[in-house]
Design an enzyme around this catalytic site. Sequence first.
Site, PDB file in Angstrom:
ATOM      1  N   CYS A  10       0.868  -1.177   0.000  1.00 19.28           N
ATOM      2  CA  CYS A  10       0.000   0.000   0.000  1.00 19.28           C
ATOM      3  C   CYS A  10       0.901   1.223   0.000  1.00 19.28           C
ATOM      4  O   CYS A  10       1.661   1.440   0.951  1.00 19.28           O
ATOM      5  CB  CYS A  10      -0.915   0.010   1.220  1.00 19.28           C
ATOM      6  SG  CYS A  10      -1.895   1.523   1.340  1.00 19.28           S
TER       7      CYS A  10
ATOM      8  N   GLU B  66     -10.521   0.168  -4.529  1.00 17.57           N
ATOM      9  CA  GLU B  66      -9.481  -0.696  -3.976  1.00 17.57           C
ATOM     10  C   GLU B  66     -10.019  -2.071  -3.617  1.00 17.57           C
ATOM     11  O   GLU B  66     -11.087  -2.204  -3.008  1.00 17.57           O
ATOM     12  CB  GLU B  66      -8.852  -0.047  -2.733  1.00 17.57           C
ATOM     13  CG  GLU B  66      -7.958   1.132  -3.059  1.00 17.57           C
ATOM     14  CD  GLU B  66      -6.964   1.413  -1.944  1.00 17.57           C
ATOM     15  OE1 GLU B  66      -6.211   0.491  -1.567  1.00 17.57           O
ATOM     16  OE2 GLU B  66      -6.948   2.548  -1.447  1.00 17.57           O
TER      17      GLU B  66
ATOM     18  N   HIS C 161      -3.359  -4.239 -10.542  1.00 15.26           N
ATOM     19  CA  HIS C 161      -4.140  -3.062 -10.901  1.00 15.26           C
ATOM     20  C   HIS C 161      -4.686  -3.202 -12.312  1.00 15.26           C
ATOM     21  O   HIS C 161      -3.998  -3.711 -13.204  1.00 15.26           O
ATOM     22  CB  HIS C 161      -3.289  -1.790 -10.825  1.00 15.26           C
ATOM     23  CG  HIS C 161      -2.858  -1.461  -9.444  1.00 15.26           C
ATOM     24  ND1 HIS C 161      -3.602  -0.664  -8.602  1.00 15.26           N
ATOM     25  CD2 HIS C 161      -1.765  -1.848  -8.742  1.00 15.26           C
ATOM     26  CE1 HIS C 161      -2.974  -0.562  -7.441  1.00 15.26           C
ATOM     27  NE2 HIS C 161      -1.865  -1.275  -7.492  1.00 15.26           N
TER      28      HIS C 161
ATOM     29  N   CYS D 108      -4.908   6.143  -3.553  1.00 16.19           N
ATOM     30  CA  CYS D 108      -4.224   4.843  -3.572  1.00 16.19           C
ATOM     31  C   CYS D 108      -2.858   5.073  -4.198  1.00 16.19           C
ATOM     32  O   CYS D 108      -2.762   5.417  -5.378  1.00 16.19           O
ATOM     33  CB  CYS D 108      -5.033   3.828  -4.376  1.00 16.19           C
ATOM     34  SG  CYS D 108      -4.203   2.226  -4.578  1.00 16.19           S
TER      35      CYS D 108
ATOM     36  N   GLY E 178      -1.968   2.515  -6.840  1.00 17.00           N
ATOM     37  CA  GLY E 178      -2.867   2.768  -7.963  1.00 17.00           C
ATOM     38  C   GLY E 178      -2.433   3.971  -8.780  1.00 17.00           C
ATOM     39  O   GLY E 178      -2.501   3.965 -10.013  1.00 17.00           O
TER      40      GLY E 178
END
Length: 279
Positions: free
Chosen positions: A74, A210, A160, A219, A222
């Site tokens: 993360c 997410e 992703h 994110c 992301g």
Amino acid sequence: MEKINFVKMHGLGNDFILIDCLKNDLPKPQEFAIHYCNRRFGIGADQLLLLYPSQIADFKMKIFNADGSEVEMCGNGIRCFAKYIWDRGLSNKDVLEVETLAGIIKPKKVGELVQVDMGKPEFHPNKIPVDVEGDSAFDLMLEVSGWHARINCVSMGNPHAVIFLDEEPKNFAVTKYGPLIENHPIFPKRTNVEFAYVKNSSEIVMRVWERGAGETLACGTGACATAVAAMVKEFTNKKVTVHLLGGDLLIEWAADGHVYMTGPAQEVFEGVVKVPQIG
């Protein structure tokens, strides 16, 4: 009834419960995440971050989504993780090595911000993972609820699916299509989903769904995946600002092949919870 100390933190509104497990482990972290990430009956957070000692790095970070699932990395979380360590004097190093399920990640102090070496992006379908043939998972057509989405799959240590839209995603049905794509059978480990609009060669506007948490305000991985996808498709330069609902991240895909993410991390409050029998 055990007492657990925690710190509430956020990176651009992507919020976390952080618990220091350097001396004492947290029992049943999956159940804890489900119970206490709940915004009505718990503390409220997108994810639970656990700080552990590491045998191969300075520290180890474990991450659990609000639904209890454990994830690899993360980006916003590791910035908060690093800030916690520096603010409490747990390390005097300006560059930390943090063990994660995505490998060793290196956050660095940059003034009041935190820059993170996110490593090299992965494009091979087997490594993302996404169940398609070939060496790349770009420009895949996926039908969800009658909508034909063109997705570009990238791993930044976690999967992703980046979708470029013809207009800013402000009014896009993220909460409708996000979970349908997240749980599509083409993704054996589910996926995060980014809905992005390339504003110009140095700016991207993005919303994110997410995996295991739903739509969040930001994110980090992301933003990196979206920037990299835009760069591969030659939509942007190698250094872009990604505008998320919670604020901005600066993403650079450097000459060494690594992706560098720079952004803020903030502590909100400290607290103590009395943990009953949960689960």
